[in-house]
Design a protein around this motif. Structure first.
Motif, short mmCIF file in Angstrom:
data_model
loop_
_atom_site.label_atom_id
_atom_site.label_comp_id
_atom_site.label_asym_id
_atom_site.label_seq_id
_atom_site.Cartn_x
_atom_site.Cartn_y
_atom_site.Cartn_z
N LEU A 32 41.62 16.04 8.13
CA LEU A 32 41.87 17.20 8.99
C LEU A 32 43.21 17.84 8.65
CD1 LEU A 32 41.33 18.94 11.59
CD2 LEU A 32 42.56 17.18 12.85
N PHE A 33 43.18 19.14 8.42
CA PHE A 33 44.43 19.89 8.25
C PHE A 33 44.73 20.62 9.55
CE2 PHE A 33 46.66 20.87 4.21
CZ PHE A 33 46.10 19.87 3.43
N ILE A 34 45.96 20.53 10.00
CA ILE A 34 46.38 21.33 11.14
C ILE A 34 47.28 22.42 10.60
CG2 ILE A 34 47.58 21.31 13.36
CD1 ILE A 34 46.91 18.36 13.59
N VAL A 35 46.85 23.68 10.73
CA VAL A 35 47.66 24.77 10.21
C VAL A 35 48.09 25.67 11.37
CG1 VAL A 35 46.65 24.76 7.91
CG2 VAL A 35 45.60 26.13 9.71
N GLY A 36 49.02 26.54 11.08
CA GLY A 36 49.54 27.44 12.11
C GLY A 36 50.95 27.85 11.73
N GLU A 37 51.43 28.89 12.39
CA GLU A 37 52.77 29.37 12.06
C GLU A 37 53.84 28.39 12.51
OE1 GLU A 37 53.14 33.19 13.79
OE2 GLU A 37 51.44 33.97 12.64
N ASN A 38 55.04 28.65 12.01
CA ASN A 38 56.18 27.85 12.48
C ASN A 38 56.34 28.02 13.99
OD1 ASN A 38 57.13 26.59 10.20
ND2 ASN A 38 58.23 28.41 9.54
N GLY A 39 56.57 26.96 14.67
CA GLY A 39 56.80 27.05 16.11
C GLY A 39 55.53 27.17 16.92
N SER A 40 54.36 27.06 16.27
CA SER A 40 53.12 27.20 17.04
C SER A 40 52.78 25.91 17.79
CB SER A 40 51.97 27.60 16.12
OG SER A 40 51.86 26.68 15.06
N HIS A 192 51.68 24.35 6.67
CA HIS A 192 51.35 25.76 6.90
C HIS A 192 50.83 26.39 5.62
CE1 HIS A 192 55.93 25.70 6.89
NE2 HIS A 192 55.58 25.98 5.68
N ASP A 193 50.42 25.54 4.71
CA ASP A 193 49.88 25.99 3.44
C ASP A 193 48.35 26.06 3.57
OD1 ASP A 193 49.17 26.43 0.89
OD2 ASP A 193 50.17 24.68 0.04
N VAL A 194 47.83 27.24 3.96
CA VAL A 194 46.40 27.35 4.23
C VAL A 194 45.58 27.17 2.95
CG1 VAL A 194 44.60 28.78 5.22
CG2 VAL A 194 46.87 28.82 6.19
N SER A 195 46.15 27.58 1.81
CA SER A 195 45.38 27.44 0.58
C SER A 195 45.16 25.96 0.24
CB SER A 195 46.08 28.16 -0.57
OG SER A 195 47.42 27.73 -0.67
N ALA A 196 46.17 25.13 0.51
CA ALA A 196 45.97 23.70 0.29
C ALA A 196 44.94 23.16 1.27
CB ALA A 196 47.29 22.95 0.47
N ALA A 197 44.96 23.68 2.48
CA ALA A 197 43.99 23.23 3.49
C ALA A 197 42.57 23.51 2.99
CB ALA A 197 44.25 23.95 4.81
N ILE A 198 42.40 24.71 2.44
CA ILE A 198 41.06 25.08 1.98
C ILE A 198 40.65 24.23 0.79
CG2 ILE A 198 39.78 26.96 0.89
CD1 ILE A 198 41.28 28.80 2.86
N LYS A 199 41.63 23.84 0.00
CA LYS A 199 41.32 23.03 -1.18
C LYS A 199 40.95 21.60 -0.81
CE LYS A 199 43.22 22.06 -5.75
NZ LYS A 199 44.51 22.00 -6.44
N TYR A 200 41.69 21.00 0.13
CA TYR A 200 41.56 19.55 0.33
C TYR A 200 40.84 19.14 1.62
CZ TYR A 200 45.02 19.16 -3.40
OH TYR A 200 45.67 19.24 -4.59
N ALA A 201 40.88 19.98 2.64
CA ALA A 201 40.47 19.51 3.97
C ALA A 201 38.95 19.34 4.10
CB ALA A 201 40.95 20.49 5.02
N SER A 202 38.55 18.46 5.01
CA SER A 202 37.15 18.48 5.43
C SER A 202 37.04 19.28 6.73
CB SER A 202 36.62 17.06 5.61
OG SER A 202 37.24 16.45 6.72
#
Ligand SMILES: Nc1ncnc2c1ncn2[C@@H]1O[C@H](COP(=O)(O)OP(=O)(O)O)[C@@H](O)[C@H]1O
Ligand SMILES: [Mg+2]
Lengths: 235, 283
Positions: A32-40, A192-202
């Motif tokens: 699981l990747f947790i993404v979001g802006e700084n301070g979110s 906060h690297d969404v591209s890495a999230a798309i590459k690796y996450a399930s």
């Protein structure tokens, strides 16, 4: 069969809301990747999962027999005092502390576990070095090795690649991917690297002020936030 | 040299000199053990504040005059240790301000009580002895020695048993808590044991100089050693050697025990700092 199950969580500090209505779950073997802006509120969420903070509303349950001493954690920043005397081996071993339950001393297994994890991360040669004299990337590996010692079922990582150079960051993603695929370790990673999230996450949890998204990667790519990214990728 | 050795042998015929040596070695050992986590956690201020509290408690104890004054000093100091730890962790109340209030008040109340109730003709002498430990180490009874031995075994035992957890909590409290170690329990344990050691050490160097015994060995060892274990072992050795040397010098030269021991620690600290500068220069 849920390791973690969070329902309508509202997070914050001493009554001050940071993020609300977060719902997600983690199954064994997920990445699981947790993404979001700084301070979110990503770090806040992780601290809540770990029980360092309590949620303002909602609840989070550990399931499938998961106990706190089976969770590995790599904090976002470890504020270790500049002059703290600790060798790499001492730091990594401290991850084994709760493996053997209430046992007060490190068992032979613990020591082997620490050695294996140092081997995995390529820091065996540093084992006698002083932690505070290592480079940022090396320190991060030491802390990851410590987290691995504690992580028998699930590993929580808070921005593990922040502050690393691109090569070290790639290595780090690769190591974590292997842990997930080869060793079947469940991973929850903040980035906060969404591209890495798309590459690796399930699965992806995208925290936004009022509307957070949780779902698997395919669903995420269908959403507005995800579409932006897949477009960028195709262009 | 021969004369000095003869003089020492002569002194060691007296039980009170032997008691003083045993007690000073034990107390230095305990203080230096605890000093390492206290200094690393930036808790050494607690040691300083508690030594003042112990002085106030001593004044109360002298007035109430129980069988053994430890029975009063120890609980009061332990209670204040817990109090200090709580307020220190509470971000809303400034930890250092409440500490200052507590230590200044303890000093004031202690002196006031001693002044009003003391039956001794030499009050300032008594106060001076409590603060700077000039004579009490040489007036220990066998009971004091036994209390000291038992407390030391307790402190050393706790430290050895929980060594790994103390390291983990000192190095990274949030990781320790996240993986299931109750960090706050260990902070409390350290504070309570520190209070006990301070009460013990008051006999040796006096209330004001207790923090020196806690801080110096750890800081000195950290100049040279780079692993936690190395620092702990080195601090213990430094502490025991310095206190023994300081005690012997003070017996031979007739100087005040506490101050002599602290000056010995200061010298070793200076030497270690010098060595560190030299080795750094070479690299
Ligand atoms: N210890 C704290 N006490 C009060 N507020 C905090 C604390 N830590 C973080 N915050 C606030 O919570 C919000 C979310 O922080 P955080 O979870 O660290 O964000 P991020 O998603 O960048 O990890 C921020 O607005 C921050 O100011
Ligand atoms: Mg963060």
């Amino acid at each position: 069969m849920l390791l973690l199950n969070a329902q309508e969580l509202c997070l914050g500090y001493e009554g001050k809301r940071v993020a609300s209505s977060i719902t997600f779950c983690v199954r064994p073997g997920d990445y699981l990747f947790i993404v979001g802006e700084n301070g979110s509120g990503k770090s806040t969420l992780m601290k809540t999962v770990l029980g360092l903070l309590s949620p303002i509303e909602g609840e989070i349950t550990l399931g499938d027999g998961l106990k706190h001493n089976e969770i590995g954690y790599l904090p976002q920043q470890t504020v270790v005092q500049r002059d703290f005397p600790a060798s790499v081996r001492e730091v990594v071993l401290s991850g084994c502390l709760k493996r053997s339950g209430p046992c007060l001393f490190y068992t032979r297994e613990d020591k082997e576990c620490a050695a294996t994890n140092m081997e995995k991360l390529g820091i065996s040669a540093l084992s006698k070095h002083c932690y505070r004299e290592l480079s940022g990337g090396q320190q991060q590996r030491v802390l990851l090795a410590r987290a691995l010692c504690a992580a028998r079922k699930i590993l929580l990582l808070d921005e593990p690649v922040a502050g690393l150079d691109p090569k070290a960051a790639m290595d780090m993603y690769q190591i974590i991917k292997e842990l997930n695929e080869k060793h079947g370790l469940t991973i929850v990673m903040i980035s906060h690297d969404v591209s890495a999230a798309i590459k690796y996450a399930s699965h992806i949890l995208h925290i936004k002020e009022n509307s957070s998204f949780f779902g698997n990667k395919q669903d995420y790519l269908e959403t507005d936030m995800g579409k932006n990214f897949s477009n960028i990728g195709e262009r | 040299m021969d004369i000095m050795i003869d003089k020492l042998i002569l002194y060691f015929e007296y039980p009170f000199v032997r008691y003083a040596l045993i007690v000073s070695v034990l107390i230095s050992l305990c203080a230096s053990l605890l000093g390492v986590p206290l200094v690393l956690k930036r808790f050494s201020f607690i040691g300083d504040g508690l030594s003042h509290v112990a002085f106030g408690a001593f004044a109360v104890a002298v007035i109430l005059n129980p069988i053994n004054i430890m029975l009063i000093i120890a609980p009061i100091t332990v209670f204040c240790a817990i109090l200090l730890l709580r307020t220190g962790q509470n971000s809303k109340i400034k930890g250092d301000a409440s500490l200052a209030i507590l230590s200044v008040s303890s000093l004031a109340i202690g002196y006031l009580l001693m002044n009003v109730f003391s039956t001794s003709p030499n009050i300032s002498g008594d106060v001076c002895a409590t603060l700077f430990g000039s004579t009490s180490i040489l007036t220990l009874s066998l009971l004091d020695v036994w209390i000291c031995i038992i407390m030391s075994i307790f402190v050393i035992g706790i430290f050895l048993l929980f060594y790994n957890r103390i390291f983990s909590v000192t190095f990274d409290e949030s990781f320790a808590t996240a993986t299931g170690t109750k960090a706050s329990h260990y902070n409390l344990l350290i504070a309570v044991v520190t209070a006990l050691v301070i009460v013990l050490a008051m006999n040796l160097v006096g209330a004001l100089l207790v923090s020196a015994l806690i801080i110096f060995p750890a800081i000195t060892a950290m100049r040279i050693f780079k692993s936690f274990k190395g620092v702990v072992i080195c601090a213990v050795i430094i502490s025991v050697v310095c206190s023994t040397t300081g005690l012997l010098i003070s017996i031979l030269a007739g100087t005040p025990v506490g101050s002599t021991i602290v000056v010995t620690h200061l010298c070793i600290f200076a030497i270690f700092t010098g060595v560190k500068q030299l080795t750094r220069g070479r690299i």
